[in-house]
Motif scaffolding. Structure first.
Motif, PDB file in Angstrom:
ATOM      1  N   LYS A 126       0.831  -1.215   0.000  1.00 23.66           N
ATOM      2  CA  LYS A 126       0.000   0.000   0.000  1.00 23.66           C
ATOM      3  C   LYS A 126       0.863   1.261   0.000  1.00 23.66           C
ATOM      4  CE  LYS A 126      -1.942  -1.238   3.909  1.00 23.66           C
ATOM      5  NZ  LYS A 126      -1.274  -2.514   4.218  1.00 23.66           N
ATOM      6  N   THR A 127       1.812   1.319   0.929  1.00 24.01           N
ATOM      7  CA  THR A 127       2.688   2.491   0.996  1.00 24.01           C
ATOM      8  C   THR A 127       3.511   2.607  -0.282  1.00 24.01           C
ATOM      9  OG1 THR A 127       2.779   2.341   3.393  1.00 24.01           O
ATOM     10  CG2 THR A 127       4.542   3.573   2.324  1.00 24.01           C
ATOM     11  N   THR A 128       3.971   1.468  -0.785  1.00 25.97           N
ATOM     12  CA  THR A 128       4.768   1.487  -2.009  1.00 25.97           C
ATOM     13  C   THR A 128       3.930   2.002  -3.192  1.00 25.97           C
ATOM     14  OG1 THR A 128       5.974  -0.406  -1.134  1.00 25.97           O
ATOM     15  CG2 THR A 128       6.288   0.096  -3.460  1.00 25.97           C
ATOM     16  N   PHE A 158       2.726  11.115   5.399  1.00 29.04           N
ATOM     17  CA  PHE A 158       3.447   9.851   5.412  1.00 29.04           C
ATOM     18  C   PHE A 158       3.056   8.974   6.592  1.00 29.04           C
ATOM     19  CE2 PHE A 158       5.862  12.500   2.632  1.00 29.04           C
ATOM     20  CZ  PHE A 158       6.303  11.628   1.655  1.00 29.04           C
ATOM     21  N   GLN A 159       3.205   7.668   6.363  1.00 27.85           N
ATOM     22  CA  GLN A 159       2.890   6.700   7.409  1.00 27.85           C
ATOM     23  C   GLN A 159       3.903   6.801   8.542  1.00 27.85           C
ATOM     24  OE1 GLN A 159       3.123   2.626   6.056  1.00 27.85           O
ATOM     25  NE2 GLN A 159       2.211   1.834   7.925  1.00 27.85           N
ATOM     26  N   LEU A 160       5.190   6.770   8.170  1.00 28.87           N
ATOM     27  CA  LEU A 160       6.221   6.983   9.175  1.00 28.87           C
ATOM     28  C   LEU A 160       6.478   8.471   9.168  1.00 28.87           C
ATOM     29  CD1 LEU A 160       8.491   4.057   8.010  1.00 28.87           C
ATOM     30  CD2 LEU A 160       6.894   4.096   9.932  1.00 28.87           C
ATOM     31  N   PHE A 198      -3.527   9.962   2.408  1.00 25.21           N
ATOM     32  CA  PHE A 198      -3.267   9.730   3.834  1.00 25.21           C
ATOM     33  C   PHE A 198      -2.836   8.283   4.014  1.00 25.21           C
ATOM     34  CE2 PHE A 198      -6.554  13.016   3.707  1.00 25.21           C
ATOM     35  CZ  PHE A 198      -6.123  13.930   4.655  1.00 25.21           C
ATOM     36  N   ASP A 199      -1.683   8.094   4.646  1.00 20.05           N
ATOM     37  CA  ASP A 199      -1.209   6.734   4.892  1.00 20.05           C
ATOM     38  C   ASP A 199      -1.337   6.428   6.383  1.00 20.05           C
ATOM     39  OD1 ASP A 199      -0.055   4.261   4.707  1.00 20.05           O
ATOM     40  OD2 ASP A 199       1.735   4.931   3.631  1.00 20.05           O
ATOM     41  N   GLU A 200      -2.389   5.725   6.743  1.00 21.34           N
ATOM     42  CA  GLU A 200      -2.697   5.411   8.142  1.00 21.34           C
ATOM     43  C   GLU A 200      -2.555   6.638   9.040  1.00 21.34           C
ATOM     44  OE1 GLU A 200      -1.335   1.684   9.608  1.00 21.34           O
ATOM     45  OE2 GLU A 200      -0.849   0.938   7.618  1.00 21.34           O
ATOM     46  N   PRO A 201      -3.372   7.655   8.787  1.00 16.91           N
ATOM     47  CA  PRO A 201      -3.195   8.926   9.500  1.00 16.91           C
ATOM     48  C   PRO A 201      -3.427   8.831  11.010  1.00 16.91           C
ATOM     49  CG  PRO A 201      -5.255   8.931   8.275  1.00 16.91           C
ATOM     50  CD  PRO A 201      -4.493   7.706   7.850  1.00 16.91           C
TER      51      PRO A 201
HETATM   52 MG    MG Z   1       2.416   1.101   4.738  1.00 14.65          MG
END
Ligand code: MG
Ligand code: ATP
Lengths: 352, 261
Positions: free
Chosen positions: B50-52, B92-94, B178-181
């Motif tokens: 997903k992030t990729t 970003f997620q991280l 939004f990546d896992e906000p």
């Molecule tokens: Mg991810």
């Protein structure tokens, strides 16, 4: 008013403010307070090194770029003015031509190094700058017909700057108003303006982007900043200012040579001063350069006196013998890095 | 608010998008289109890609093959800054911030990029009052006005996540990713962010992509769900349909993510 001149970047430490004001006053009145060539030479060197080191800090401290080519740009400025004065005779036109060609060359080289290599990893960039700077230094020594080789060249400067020139017959505060004094104030004023300009740049929107790139270039890109463009611009700006510093130094010394302008020792001096003064703050360049150049010029004579005074004491007299001054400078450096890892300015700002 | 984009046309689309890391294909031949005014949730187990997939769309990673189109233009060969300039924004997620700068400076950098002021070398950063006010506005929206002058590196995790969102908003993008906000946020912080996403969706002109593990959040916000599994797109469609399809039951709910439901 002051806020605007300092670009809103105040020293933020009382001791630091006092040090900066004293350095400024000291450099501003140096020709009237000190007699003899050596103290004035020290003062002029401090002025120029403040600018040289501050321009390096633009790269290292603000943008996070490690470059070893800074002396090359310093040398380009010096050789440009020096060789032009040598070839064309002592006129302002020669100064202007030399300076303009030097700035153009510095700009082209900085652009090329920047565009070709700022995309690669920081360590490779450092290596590339080292290689280019070494090649340039060797080239300057080899082309001895043109550059004077290892010995360098002495040249005449425009009359108004030459030591024999007298602006007025009378003396002011016991100091004759000669070409040397005028050169000093040319150096002083130019350095002051360049420093204030850099202070403005680091506190401009552009300057904040440089800091953002230093902090996290990946995120800076995600915000829409093309980091290659910003890095290259910072590189060019630093190179141009270093070249200007070199040109001023050449005018002051009326000499250019590889040892003074291109050697790796100058590069290490710059690195030491940045670290001692504090990276990422231009005031660090002021404090660092003032202390370092002062120590470099006077540690030896101080040690000679101490050595004489201690003549009877066996080990101590040896330890402070003037020949050991490099050793002591090294020890001072190690201690200062150990006790002030964020430099003098960082240390002063964090005392609360 | 009106936009020039006709809703029928996708603002963002991927065509056979693929990236290979050595032997591992993290995103494999993924094609999808995203339309304005919609919120698409992208779900899938950890490591699904997903992030990729996000990184490929916003330009953080170069595609091995396939293409990305943004507002009708092929942007596959453009880097992240150029795509950001064209209206795609990431949280970003991280967390991925400027740790030694203050909270307001972090947001201000995004505002300034949006305003195209980054190359200004001669004016004072602090003098641009209108940019500062905009930055403050976005801090307000994530309820962080009190932390204005704190150094970002020292903030608690939940605040860093909120700051991520403030920075994304400050870019004023047409497409928000939004990546896992809400991951790692405390219970009282989560509603602030969900309400924000809800408001942006309600404006109706933005395209929102949301990676989210919490199924209740997905159900309440999403118009559409895309499921990724081992880099493949395995389902794409209406939320209730997708959630009940056998492939999702097996691929997604069968891999231990079920406890998020
Ligand atoms: Mg991810
Ligand atoms: N830069 C990279 N180099 C090599 N492998 C990578 C890289 N980035 C991601 N991967 C791999 O690609 C796969 C997909 O990772 P990704 O981060 O996209 O998963 P995700 O769906 O976001 O998972 P999560 O839910 O844990 O965030 C993982 O196996 C990961 O290890």
């Amino acid at each position: 008013m002051l806020k605007s001149i300092l670009s809103g970047d105040f020293p933020r430490s009382r001791i630091l403010s006092i040090m900066l004001v004293l350095t400024f006053i000291g450099l501003a009145v140096a020709p009237f307070m000190l007699s003899g060539a050596r103290p004035l030479n020290t003062a002029a060197t401090i002025c120029i090194f403040i600018v040289l080191v501050a321009s390096y800090d633009l790269l290292l401290g603000y943008t996070g770029i490690v470059s070893f080519a800074h002396t090359m740009f310093y040398g380009i400025g010096a050789y440009g003015v020096g060789l032009a004065l040598d070839a064309m005779g002592p006129s302002w036109w020669a100064v202007f031509t030399g300076l303009a060609s030097a700035l153009a060359l510095a700009l082209v080289l900085a652009l090329m190094i920047g565009l070709f290599s700022l995309r690669v990893r920081a360590i490779f960039y450092a290596m590339i700058t080292l290689a280019v700077a070494s090649a340039f230094a060797i080239l300057a020594s080899q082309l001895s017909d043109f550059t004077g080789g290892e010995d360098g060249k002495t040249f005449k400067v425009p009359e108004i700057l030459s030591p024999g020139f007298k602006l007025i017959e009378a003396e002011i505060f016991g100091r004759s108003i000669d070409g040397k004094l005028l050169t000093y104030y040319l150096v002083f004023t130019a350095c002051l303006l360049l420093f204030l300009f850099m202070l403005r740049v680091v506190n401009s929107p552009f300057g904040r982007v440089l800091q953002a790139i230093r902090e996290n270039d990946f995120r800076a890109e995600a915000l829409g900043y093309r980091t290659v463009v910003y890095r290259t611009l910072a590189n060019c700006l630093a190179a141009l200012i270093a070249a200007l510093a070199g040109a001023l130094m050449a005018l002051w010394l009326r000499y250019v040579g590889p040892k003074t302008f291109l050697s790796f020792e100058v590069m290490t001096d710059i690195l030491l001063i940045v670290v001692i003064g504090g990276m990422g703050t231009l005031y660090g360049a002021v404090v660092g350069a003032a202390l370092f150049i002062f120590a470099q010029n006077y540690l030896q004579s101080l040690m000679a006196e101490a050595s004489e005074a201690l003549a009877g004491v066996p080990i101590l007299a040896q330890a402070v013998h003037p020949d050991r001054w490099m050793l002591w400078l090294g020890i001072l450096f190690v201690l200062s890095v150990y006790f002030f890892p964020t430099g003098i300015v960082g240390k002063l700002r964090n005392r609360k | 608010m009106t936009t020039a984009v006709v809703p029928e046309h996708p603002v963002l689309s991927t065509h056979g998008l693929t990236i290979r890391f050595g032997g591992h294909v993290a995103v494999n031949n993924v094609s999808a289109e995203f339309r304005p005014g919609t919120l698409t949730a992208i779900v899938g187990p950890n490591g699904a890609g997903k992030t990729t997939y996000f990184n490929l769309m916003s330009g953080q990673l170069p595609a091995t093959s396939g293409s990305v189109r943004l507002f009708g233009e092929d942007v596959t060969d453009l880097g992240a800054p150029q795509r950001t300039k064209r209206g795609i924004g990431r949280a970003f997620q991280l967390t991925n911030l400027f740790p030694n700068l203050s909270v307001i400076e972090n947001v201000r950098l995004a505002v300034q990029s949006q305003a195209g002021m980054g190359l200004n070398m001669v004016s004072l950063w602090s003098r641009h009052v209108e940019l500062m006010e905009r930055a403050e506005h976005y801090l307000h929206r994530v309820a962080m006005a009190d932390q204005r002058d704190e150094i970002v590196g020292t903030l608690p995790h939940g605040n860093k996540r909120k700051l991520e969102v403030a920075i994304l908003l400050a870019l004023e993008p047409q497409i928000l990713m939004f990546d896992e906000p809400t991951a790692g946020m405390s219970v009282d912080e989560v509603p602030v962010i969900l309400e924000l996403i809800h408001q942006i969706k309600a404006q109706g002109d933005k395209t929102i992509l949301l990676v989210e593990h919490k199924m209740d959040v997905v159900r309440s916000l999403a118009d559409r769900i895309i499921v990724l599994h081992n880099g493949f797109l395995v389902a794409d469609g209406d939320p209730t349909e997708v959630m009940s399809s056998p492939i999702v039951q097996e691929a997604y709910l069968g891999t231990g993510v079920a406890d998020h439901v």
